[in-house]
Design a protein around this motif. Structure first.
Motif, PDB file in Angstrom:
ATOM      1  N   TRP A   1     -92.778 -19.504  53.500  1.00 19.44           N
ATOM      2  CA  TRP A   1     -93.593 -18.394  54.006  1.00 19.44           C
ATOM      3  C   TRP A   1     -93.963 -17.422  52.889  1.00 19.44           C
ATOM      4  N   ASN A   2     -92.937 -16.923  52.198  1.00 21.76           N
ATOM      5  CA  ASN A   2     -93.189 -15.870  51.217  1.00 21.76           C
ATOM      6  C   ASN A   2     -94.057 -16.329  50.059  1.00 21.76           C
ATOM      7  N   GLY A   3     -93.916 -17.585  49.666  1.00 21.45           N
ATOM      8  CA  GLY A   3     -94.687 -18.084  48.536  1.00 21.45           C
ATOM      9  C   GLY A   3     -96.104 -18.471  48.889  1.00 21.45           C
ATOM     10  N   THR A   4     -96.452 -18.451  50.184  1.00 17.25           N
ATOM     11  CA  THR A   4     -97.777 -18.907  50.617  1.00 17.25           C
ATOM     12  C   THR A   4     -98.505 -17.810  51.401  1.00 17.25           C
ATOM     13  N   PHE A   5     -98.115 -17.595  52.652  1.00 21.54           N
ATOM     14  CA  PHE A   5     -98.766 -16.557  53.449  1.00 21.54           C
ATOM     15  C   PHE A   5     -98.697 -15.200  52.747  1.00 21.54           C
TER      16      PHE A   5
END
Length: 338
Positions: free
Chosen positions: A217-221
């Protein structure tokens, strides 16, 4: 005694970083009845020490003027009690943003650390964040909590929690401490946290897998929403999910596998498509960028990319997003210096 017949110990706990996540964690720990809790508040010390927190929580209901046992302005102040006597902490819980170049955790927590005694609990984002702590205190237990929660601060002292407190916790096993000791200290903290009314708190043996899962999640969205100034729904409706997010998730999945912490393949589909296309959530990195605050860029993407390079994993999408966000970071720094 608890439900399994174990004697309930009480602990000296220092929590540093009372934002949306940290304040809810402090409520949980205080409600457990097992933590004598000291909270370090920096920017909000003056107001909250007088008025407390007003909390509107999906887990804990409405609390007016809530305070932990003790509020102090700094870790140095937390190191001694009201009589000036040294406090030996069992747990130091770190809930600050991970900004190693601006505010390294080692220096932040040093005044409240007892070598060989104090367990560090990192409720923070990022990969590889435990390494400097272990290096500084090789005989101490270090553990992480990977938190999924929707909680934020509204000025001056309102904490609004709209998403349930769901976390996975576990120790970072290392050579300075017996594995059995690390596991036991982590389990004691999980038991205490559960007894305080956390929605879900799961003890896991491989905390690194949980960290890689959170990075999906954190590395993308988080990163692409910031780069494009889009909320989650806008990014999904624009087909950015298919063109950017899913390819980035597979790059993260490949790094995790190469690092010896494989995730199930099904998690990519679940993480990419779990939110509706009208979701108006604005991730934390986007809010930081919009408000000119430092972003957790290096611990979220930078450290993962270093691991990819070390392991020979190809990461074209992650690398591009990281480089573009570095430019945004530079621009924010320039504005703050004016």
């Amino acid at each position: 005694m608890d439900s399994e017949g174990r004697s309930q110990r009480h602990y000296q706990v220092c929590l540093i970083g009372s934002g949306g996540v940290g304040t809810i964690a402090s409520v949980v720990l205080a409600k457990s009845g097992r933590a004598h809790l000291t909270c370090v508040l920096r920017s909000k010390y003056s107001y909250v020490s007088q008025h407390g927190w007003d909390v509107d929580s999906v887990d804990h209901g409405k609390l007016s003027g809530w305070k932990p046992h003790r509020i102090v302005r700094s870790a140095a102040d937390a190191a001694t009690d009201e009589n000036g006597d040294q406090v030996t902490y069992d747990y130091v819980v770190v809930c600050t943003k991970q900004l190693p170049n601006l505010n390294p955790v080692v220096g932040m927590i040093a005044p409240v650390m007892t070598p060989g005694r104090t367990t560090v609990v990192m409720i923070q984002n990022g990969m590889g964040i435990e390494e400097e702590i272990i290096k500084a205190w090789p005989g101490n237990v270090v553990m992480s909590s990977v938190s999924h929660i929707g909680s934020s601060i509204q000025e001056p002292n309102m904490v609004v929690q709209v998403g349930k407190d769901v976390s996975k916790m576990g120790p970072h096993l290392h050579t300075g401490v017996d594995d059995s000791t690390s596991i036991e200290k982590a389990r004691e903290f999980v038991d205490m946290y559960l007894s305080g009314g956390a929605s879900v708190c799961e003890m896991v043996e491989d905390i690194q897998v949980a960290r890689w899962e959170k990075l999906l999640w954190n590395g993308t969205f988080n990163t692409v929403c910031a780069l494009m100034r889009m909320d989650v729904g806008e990014l999904q409706r624009s087909k950015g999910r298919e063109s950017m997010l899913v390819p980035m998730m597979w790059e993260i999945w490949n790094i995790s596998k190469a690092a010896g912490h494989p995730m199930p393949e099904s998690i990519v589909q679940w993480m990419a498509y779990r939110l509706p296309d009208d979701c108006d959530y604005r991730p934390s990195m986007l809010l930081d960028l919009e408000n000119g605050r430092p972003m957790e860029l290096e611990v979220i993407l930078g450290n993962a990319l270093k691991k990819a390079q070390e392991l020979g994993v190809n990461t074209p999408h992650m690398t591009t997003v990281h480089k573009l966000l570095k430019l945004e970071e530079w621009r924010c720094q320039e504005r703050r210096s004016l």
